[in-house]
Motif scaffolding. Structure first.
Motif, PDB file in Angstrom:
ATOM      1  N   LEU A 373      97.220  62.078 131.007  1.00  0.00           N
ATOM      2  CA  LEU A 373      98.195  62.812 131.819  1.00  0.00           C
ATOM      3  C   LEU A 373      98.324  64.260 131.382  1.00  0.00           C
ATOM      4  O   LEU A 373      98.361  65.178 132.201  1.00  0.00           O
ATOM      5  N   ALA A 374      98.404  64.499 130.060  1.00  0.00           N
ATOM      6  CA  ALA A 374      98.643  65.863 129.572  1.00  0.00           C
ATOM      7  C   ALA A 374      97.497  66.791 129.957  1.00  0.00           C
ATOM      8  O   ALA A 374      97.710  67.910 130.415  1.00  0.00           O
ATOM      9  N   GLN A 375      96.272  66.310 129.792  1.00  0.00           N
ATOM     10  CA  GLN A 375      95.115  67.150 130.122  1.00  0.00           C
ATOM     11  C   GLN A 375      95.122  67.540 131.599  1.00  0.00           C
ATOM     12  O   GLN A 375      94.928  68.692 131.946  1.00  0.00           O
ATOM     13  N   HIS A 376      95.361  66.568 132.489  1.00  0.00           N
ATOM     14  CA  HIS A 376      95.372  66.863 133.920  1.00  0.00           C
ATOM     15  C   HIS A 376      96.538  67.783 134.289  1.00  0.00           C
ATOM     16  O   HIS A 376      96.403  68.629 135.171  1.00  0.00           O
ATOM     17  N   SER A 377      97.691  67.577 133.646  1.00  0.00           N
ATOM     18  CA  SER A 377      98.863  68.368 134.008  1.00  0.00           C
ATOM     19  C   SER A 377      98.670  69.827 133.657  1.00  0.00           C
ATOM     20  O   SER A 377      99.039  70.714 134.411  1.00  0.00           O
ATOM     21  N   VAL A 378      98.097  70.094 132.486  1.00  0.00           N
ATOM     22  CA  VAL A 378      97.904  71.482 132.073  1.00  0.00           C
ATOM     23  C   VAL A 378      96.981  72.198 133.053  1.00  0.00           C
ATOM     24  O   VAL A 378      97.143  73.379 133.340  1.00  0.00           O
ATOM     25  N   GLU A 379      96.008  71.495 133.589  1.00  0.00           N
ATOM     26  CA  GLU A 379      95.062  72.092 134.524  1.00  0.00           C
ATOM     27  C   GLU A 379      95.591  72.133 135.952  1.00  0.00           C
ATOM     28  O   GLU A 379      94.880  72.561 136.858  1.00  0.00           O
ATOM     29  N   LEU A 380      96.797  71.697 136.174  1.00  0.00           N
ATOM     30  CA  LEU A 380      97.413  71.622 137.500  1.00  0.00           C
ATOM     31  C   LEU A 380      96.539  70.790 138.460  1.00  0.00           C
ATOM     32  O   LEU A 380      96.253  71.163 139.572  1.00  0.00           O
ATOM     33  N   THR A 381      96.091  69.651 137.952  1.00  0.00           N
ATOM     34  CA  THR A 381      95.378  68.684 138.782  1.00  0.00           C
ATOM     35  C   THR A 381      95.961  67.319 138.518  1.00  0.00           C
ATOM     36  O   THR A 381      96.486  67.052 137.432  1.00  0.00           O
ATOM     37  N   LEU A 382      95.880  66.468 139.506  1.00  0.00           N
ATOM     38  CA  LEU A 382      96.370  65.104 139.378  1.00  0.00           C
ATOM     39  C   LEU A 382      95.229  64.185 138.957  1.00  0.00           C
ATOM     40  O   LEU A 382      94.075  64.393 139.384  1.00  0.00           O
ATOM     41  N   PRO A 383      95.489  63.195 138.128  1.00  0.00           N
ATOM     42  CA  PRO A 383      94.425  62.278 137.689  1.00  0.00           C
ATOM     43  C   PRO A 383      93.778  61.583 138.876  1.00  0.00           C
ATOM     44  O   PRO A 383      94.419  61.277 139.874  1.00  0.00           O
ATOM     45  N   ASN A 384      92.482  61.332 138.731  1.00  0.00           N
ATOM     46  CA  ASN A 384      91.713  60.665 139.788  1.00  0.00           C
ATOM     47  C   ASN A 384      91.779  59.157 139.592  1.00  0.00           C
ATOM     48  O   ASN A 384      91.376  58.635 138.548  1.00  0.00           O
ATOM     49  N   HIS A 385      92.256  58.451 140.605  1.00  0.00           N
ATOM     50  CA  HIS A 385      92.381  56.995 140.523  1.00  0.00           C
ATOM     51  C   HIS A 385      91.208  56.282 141.177  1.00  0.00           C
ATOM     52  O   HIS A 385      91.258  55.077 141.399  1.00  0.00           O
ATOM     53  N   HIS A 386      90.164  57.022 141.491  1.00  0.00           N
ATOM     54  CA  HIS A 386      89.029  56.400 142.188  1.00  0.00           C
ATOM     55  C   HIS A 386      88.374  55.280 141.372  1.00  0.00           C
ATOM     56  O   HIS A 386      88.063  54.216 141.930  1.00  0.00           O
ATOM     57  N   PRO A 387      88.133  55.458 140.041  1.00  0.00           N
ATOM     58  CA  PRO A 387      87.521  54.350 139.286  1.00  0.00           C
ATOM     59  C   PRO A 387      88.368  53.076 139.334  1.00  0.00           C
ATOM     60  O   PRO A 387      87.831  51.979 139.474  1.00  0.00           O
ATOM     61  N   PHE A 388      89.681  53.252 139.214  1.00  0.00           N
ATOM     62  CA  PHE A 388      90.574  52.083 139.277  1.00  0.00           C
ATOM     63  C   PHE A 388      90.506  51.421 140.666  1.00  0.00           C
ATOM     64  O   PHE A 388      90.419  50.191 140.776  1.00  0.00           O
ATOM     65  N   HIS A 389      90.526  52.230 141.702  1.00  0.00           N
ATOM     66  CA  HIS A 389      90.416  51.676 143.059  1.00  0.00           C
ATOM     67  C   HIS A 389      89.079  50.968 143.255  1.00  0.00           C
ATOM     68  O   HIS A 389      89.012  49.892 143.860  1.00  0.00           O
ATOM     69  N   ARG A 390      88.014  51.591 142.730  1.00  0.00           N
ATOM     70  CA  ARG A 390      86.684  50.999 142.879  1.00  0.00           C
ATOM     71  C   ARG A 390      86.614  49.633 142.204  1.00  0.00           C
ATOM     72  O   ARG A 390      86.058  48.669 142.760  1.00  0.00           O
ATOM     73  N   ASP A 391      87.188  49.526 141.001  1.00  0.00           N
ATOM     74  CA  ASP A 391      87.173  48.240 140.305  1.00  0.00           C
ATOM     75  C   ASP A 391      88.008  47.193 141.036  1.00  0.00           C
ATOM     76  O   ASP A 391      87.615  46.017 141.118  1.00  0.00           O
ATOM     77  N   LEU A 392      89.148  47.608 141.556  1.00  0.00           N
ATOM     78  CA  LEU A 392      90.020  46.634 142.231  1.00  0.00           C
ATOM     79  C   LEU A 392      89.450  46.188 143.576  1.00  0.00           C
ATOM     80  O   LEU A 392      89.716  45.066 144.012  1.00  0.00           O
ATOM     81  N   LEU A 393      88.706  47.061 144.258  1.00  0.00           N
ATOM     82  CA  LEU A 393      88.170  46.688 145.573  1.00  0.00           C
ATOM     83  C   LEU A 393      87.178  45.535 145.484  1.00  0.00           C
ATOM     84  O   LEU A 393      86.853  44.920 146.505  1.00  0.00           O
ATOM     85  N   ARG A 394      86.708  45.235 144.276  1.00  0.00           N
ATOM     86  CA  ARG A 394      85.850  44.053 144.128  1.00  0.00           C
ATOM     87  C   ARG A 394      86.620  42.777 144.426  1.00  0.00           C
ATOM     88  O   ARG A 394      86.022  41.765 144.786  1.00  0.00           O
ATOM     89  N   TYR A 395      87.946  42.838 144.295  1.00  0.00           N
ATOM     90  CA  TYR A 395      88.781  41.653 144.549  1.00  0.00           C
ATOM     91  C   TYR A 395      89.323  41.638 145.977  1.00  0.00           C
ATOM     92  O   TYR A 395      90.198  40.817 146.281  1.00  0.00           O
ATOM     93  N   ALA A 396      88.865  42.542 146.845  1.00  0.00           N
ATOM     94  CA  ALA A 396      89.450  42.651 148.185  1.00  0.00           C
ATOM     95  C   ALA A 396      89.305  41.358 148.977  1.00  0.00           C
ATOM     96  O   ALA A 396      90.253  40.898 149.633  1.00  0.00           O
ATOM     97  N   LYS A 397      88.126  40.744 148.937  1.00  0.00           N
ATOM     98  CA  LYS A 397      87.930  39.495 149.684  1.00  0.00           C
ATOM     99  C   LYS A 397      88.783  38.366 149.120  1.00  0.00           C
ATOM    100  O   LYS A 397      89.296  37.523 149.866  1.00  0.00           O
ATOM    101  N   LEU A 398      88.960  38.379 147.796  1.00  0.00           N
ATOM    102  CA  LEU A 398      89.835  37.365 147.195  1.00  0.00           C
ATOM    103  C   LEU A 398      91.287  37.599 147.598  1.00  0.00           C
ATOM    104  O   LEU A 398      92.050  36.629 147.796  1.00  0.00           O
ATOM    105  N   MET A 399      91.697  38.862 147.722  1.00  0.00           N
ATOM    106  CA  MET A 399      93.055  39.150 148.191  1.00  0.00           C
ATOM    107  C   MET A 399      93.235  38.675 149.632  1.00  0.00           C
ATOM    108  O   MET A 399      94.294  38.151 150.014  1.00  0.00           O
ATOM    109  N   GLU A 400      92.196  38.864 150.439  1.00  0.00           N
ATOM    110  CA  GLU A 400      92.274  38.375 151.817  1.00  0.00           C
ATOM    111  C   GLU A 400      92.393  36.852 151.840  1.00  0.00           C
ATOM    112  O   GLU A 400      93.150  36.288 152.630  1.00  0.00           O
TER     113      GLU A 400
END
Length: 886
Positions: A373-400
């Motif tokens: 968080l600190a590194q992203h905040s100093v640079e005035l950018t928000l952390p990228n959640h794409h890796p987390f989303h990518r990992d979770l989308l593997r469970y999309a069919k199971l969620m369905e």
């Protein structure tokens, strides 16, 4: 009456191929008697048309003319008025009621009887006969030969009509036979009795011949009867043989019946075996879960890609087995019931294992992201959640799968995801906004002035401190302002252009970071939780938007999916819960920017409008579009407040009584505002808001310039109006603001008018005595004295004129003009640089007065040789010399 009928038939009806059947002499009831005839007629051609015709005697002669005709089918009612007493009156109801009085009751009855017969014979629609005697309708009156006009083939009576219908015409052969017979009996015409006797004798001869022929055929009849008897005997013999054959076949028939019954039982058994095998194969094929699938559901690794794929395939296979459509009676089988119980247990255990694993993943995500968080905040950018989303989308069919099989656990996962991710996003977004606020305020000292402070590289500033700016700070900024305005907010001129550019860049960066973050999260939610994000379905939201952790959806039974409209609403509510801190943080940032510089609201309005427009084009009902739209309302309110403050500054302006007014501060600030706004709002979506603000501001400028001009003591009113409206006109001409074209023309007109007024007032009458002298001359001319005779007036003779002219030599005129130039120079301000314009206008006005005096001298004192002691060229030289010397 008979003669009239013959005449009417001949003159009126025969030419029209009609037959007159009945006639009655009538007149209209209740009026002056004008007799006419009502006639019942039929056409001679088929189909027969029945009419009631009114015939009237012509006024110019003794002939009759046809006046009006009614079709009998249009007759609705015949009213005879009285069925017992004799009464000549009767009514006929066609499209309207016609009341008649017959010349006699007998004629009336005969006419009504004829109408009744025609109705019975020709019309399907039956006419109502009211107050008519039943005897009149049942018995047909006998009509004598006199009632039929001569030359007619048929009478009126019903019997004659039937006779005509029963008559059959002779065919050609019958006519030929009769002609041969008549030729053989020439006397038949002269002696009918002898002819009839001869026919009788010939008939007797024919009868005898017929009897002899019948008797000759009796012998043949006997022979035929004998042959019939022999045939009957043969038939009896054949029947005896057939009976014996039937007895022989009876035993064979019984054996064949037994064989047929046996074959039927065999076929039935085979059919039942095939059906039983089909049912068993159906249950085995559709309700048998592979051992590999069972192992994957019980022990499959949910952390690896291969294990997730195996569990997904196993879950799909299990769902197919559980959802198979059983045939009638299958649910009564013990094996089927046991298999269903086994499937239910597998489903519950796997759903519990899957929900527990995903909850752990959500918790892990919250802890892992916090380290960056600190590194992203100093640079005035928000952390990228794409890796987390990518990992979770593997469970999309199971969620369905979980959504369709166990909705309660699916809903629990949804709530847990919102809880963990809302806390994560809240930390990230708050730190991100703290850095943005520090970057907006510039240095650390300036950030402390606005209530921000930092320690060990991490922001710890309180959000609430941003809402309360230091009174001392804003007071210092006001004290340093060179403006003459006494306002609560800081003047826009106090800040550097670079500061505004930096603010604009930071604000744009904040919005640019938030937009993809929200869109990515919304897209992930729709894919991971299998919610219909973009499908448009009719429906209204019935649940309240709960941003504090309340229930986000209706209560559903396990396995019951949400309708599409509720799924769209669920996406929006999940986004509200996860990003509940975005809107207040944006509002705090906007409040800070507005208090740093009220003109920042212009930048924010343009940027926010553009991002709202972009979000609405993607999805008008999305969380991002709704949130930015709400924040845009706040920005627009700040923009309106900025405009209101500008107008209030104009109204509260205070002018020094000891110095020149010059260009008023709010006129210069309008120029600054307009220049800044035009650069910001170039090709902006909210240009209309700026145009409305322009209209309010320019009206305020016009009103308050005039107000200050009226209150000015040091500077003449016309000078204040002239200089400021000249400045406004120059500003509007340079910026070319289309919505202020009318105000630009008005400013130019006010500048021109007040310039002229000031020139006339300041110049006045530089040759005052000469001016008074010529005013007297003009007065005498106005009284009726001719211009060439004015010089004979004692007070206005040539000597008096020369005496006045000598008082204004060239040196005195130049001195007066020099004093006038100094006076004008004291009135005008240097920044507007209108001195030469005003001086040139005064020069033109002075020359105009000079020419006027010369004209009067030429007209009123012709040939006198009297002239001014200076010329127009002298005036031009004086003015030029004075302007250069100063």
């Amino acid at each position: 009456m008979t003669a009239i009928k013959h005449a009417l038939q001949r003159d009126i009806f025969t030419p029209n191929d009609e037959r007159l059947l009945s006639i009655v002499n009538v007149c209209k009831a209740g009026k002056k008697k004008k007799n006419c005839f009502l006639c019942a007629t039929v056409t001679t051609e088929r189909p027969v048309q029945v009419k009631v015709v009114k015939v009237k005697k012509s006024d110019k002669g003794d002939f009759y003319k046809r006046q009006i005709a009614w079709a009998l089918r249009d007759l609705a009612v015949v009213d005879a008025k009285d069925a017992v007493k004799e009464n000549p009156e009767f009514d006929l109801h066609f499209e309207k009621i016609y009341k008649w009085v017959a010349s006699s009751t007998a004629e009336k009855n005969a006419f009504i009887s004829c109408i009744w017969k025609l109705n019975q014979r020709y019309l399907r629609k039956k006419i109502d006969f009211v107050n008519v005697s039943s005897q009149l309708l049942e018995e047909l009156p006998k009509v004598t030969e006199e009632s039929v006009p001569s030359g007619e083939n048929q009478s009126v009576t019903g019997g004659d009509e039937e006779a005509v219908d029963e008559y059959q015409e002779l065919n050609a052969r019958e006519e030929q036979d009769i002609e041969i017979m008549m030729e053989g009996c020439e006397y038949a015409i002269s002696n009918a009795e002898a002819f009839a006797e001869r026919l009788s004798r010939e008939l007797q001869v024919l009868d005898g011949a017929n009897i002899q022929s019948i008797m000759a055929s009796e012998k043949q009849v006997n022979i035929l009867m004998k042959l019939l008897d022999e045939a009957l005997k043969e038939v009896d013999q054949i029947e005896l043989k057939l009976s014996s054959y039937e007895e022989m076949l009876q035993s064979v028939k019984e054996q064949m019946d037994q064989i047929s019954e046996s074959n039927h039982l065999i076929h039935l058994s085979n059919t039942n075996n095939v059906k039983l095998l089909s049912e068993i194969e159906f249950l085995v094929n559709h309700m048998d879960l592979a051992k590999g699938h069972i192992k994957a559901l019980q022990e499959g690794d949910l952390s690896s890609s291969r294990g997730i794929e195996a569990c997904t395939n196993a879950a799909d296979a299990l769902l197919q087995c559980m959802n198979v459509a059983l045939r009638p009676g299958h649910d009564m089988l013990l094996a089927v019931e046991q298999q269903q119980q086994r499937f239910s247990k597998l489903r519950e255990n796997f759903a519990r294992r899957l929900a527990s694993h995903l909850n752990n993943v959500f918790v892990q995500q919250g802890h892992d992201q916090s380290s960056t968080l600190a590194q992203h905040s100093v640079e005035l950018t928000l952390p990228n959640h794409h890796p987390f989303h990518r990992d979770l989308l593997r469970y999309a069919k199971l969620m369905e799968w979980l959504k369709s099989t166990d909705y309660q656990k699916y809903e629990g996962l949804t709530k847990n995801y919102m809880d963990y991710l809302s806390r994560l996003y809240e930390r990230e977004i708050k730190d991100f906004f703290e850095v943005a606020k520090i970057k907006m305020t510039g240095t650390t000292k300036e950030s402390k002035k606005f209530g921000l402070h930092g320690s060990s590289g991490k922001l710890t500033g309180s959000t609430s401190s941003l809402n309360k700016l230091s009174v001392q700070s804003s007071g210092n900024r006001r004290s340093q302002s060179s403006s003459l305005l006494d306002m609560g907010n800081m003047s826009a001129s106090d800040l550097d252009v670079a500061d505004r550019a930096r603010f604009d860049k930071i604000f744009e960066q904040v919005l640019s970071e938030l937009e993809p973050l929200c869109l990515a999260e919304q897209d992930f939610i729709s894919k991971f939780f299998k919610l219909q994000q973009h499908q448009s379905m009719p429906g209204t939201v019935t649940e309240a938007e709960d941003t504090d952790g309340g229930t986000l959806s209706r209560q559903h039974n396990a396995g019951t999916p949400l309708p599409v409209s509720s799924e769209k609403d669920m996406i929006r509510q999940m986004m509200i819960k996860i990003f509940r801190c975005i809107e207040p943080e944006l509002n705090n940032l906007i409040a800070l920017g507005d208090k740093i510089d009220s003109f920042n609201s212009l930048y924010m309005l343009v940027k926010m409008s553009h991002h709202v427009w972009t979000a609405q084009n993607v999805d008008p009902a999305s969380f991002l579009s709704t949130t930015l739209g709400n924040v845009l309302v706040t920005v627009k309110r700040n923009f309106d407040k900025c405009i209101s403050n500008q107008i209030r500054q104009m109204e509260e302006v205070k002018i020094s009584k000891k110095s020149k007014v010059g260009i008023l501060p709010f006129v210069a600030e309008f120029e600054e505002f307009a220049g800044l706004a035009e650069s910001i709002f170039k090709n902006a979506e909210r240009r209309g808001d700026l145009d409305k603000a322009y209209t309010k501001l320019i009206r305020g400028v016009f009103v308050n310039v005039e107000k200050v001009a009226n209150e000015s003591q040091k500077t003449p009113r016309d000078v204040v109006m002239m200089e400021n409206f000249h400045h406004i006109f120059a500003t509007l001409s340079r910026l070319k603001i289309s919505c202020l074209e009318a105000e630009k023309k008005e400013a130019k007109q006010k500048y021109t008018d007040h310039l002229q007024s000031y020139v006339i007032y300041s110049l006045g009458q530089p040759l005052e005595k000469l001016n008074h002298f010529f005013e007297g001359v003009e007065a005498r001319v106005a009284q009726g004295i001719r211009e060439e005779e004015v010089s004979y007036q004692l007070a206005f003779n040539k000597q008096e004129l020369r005496k006045v002219i000598k008082e204004y030599p060239g040196k005195e005129v130049k001195k007066g003009l020099d004093n006038l130039y100094k006076k004008v120079d004291k009135h005008l301000c240097e920044e507007e640089n209108l001195l030469q314009v005003v001086w040139h206008s005064m020069q033109d006005e002075f020359i105009r007065q000079y020419k006027h005096f010369e004209g009067l001298i030429a007209r009123c004192y012709p040939g006198s040789g009297v002239t001014m002691e200076f010329t127009i060229q002298d005036i031009l030289d004086y003015c030029s010399s004075i302007a250069q010397s100063h």
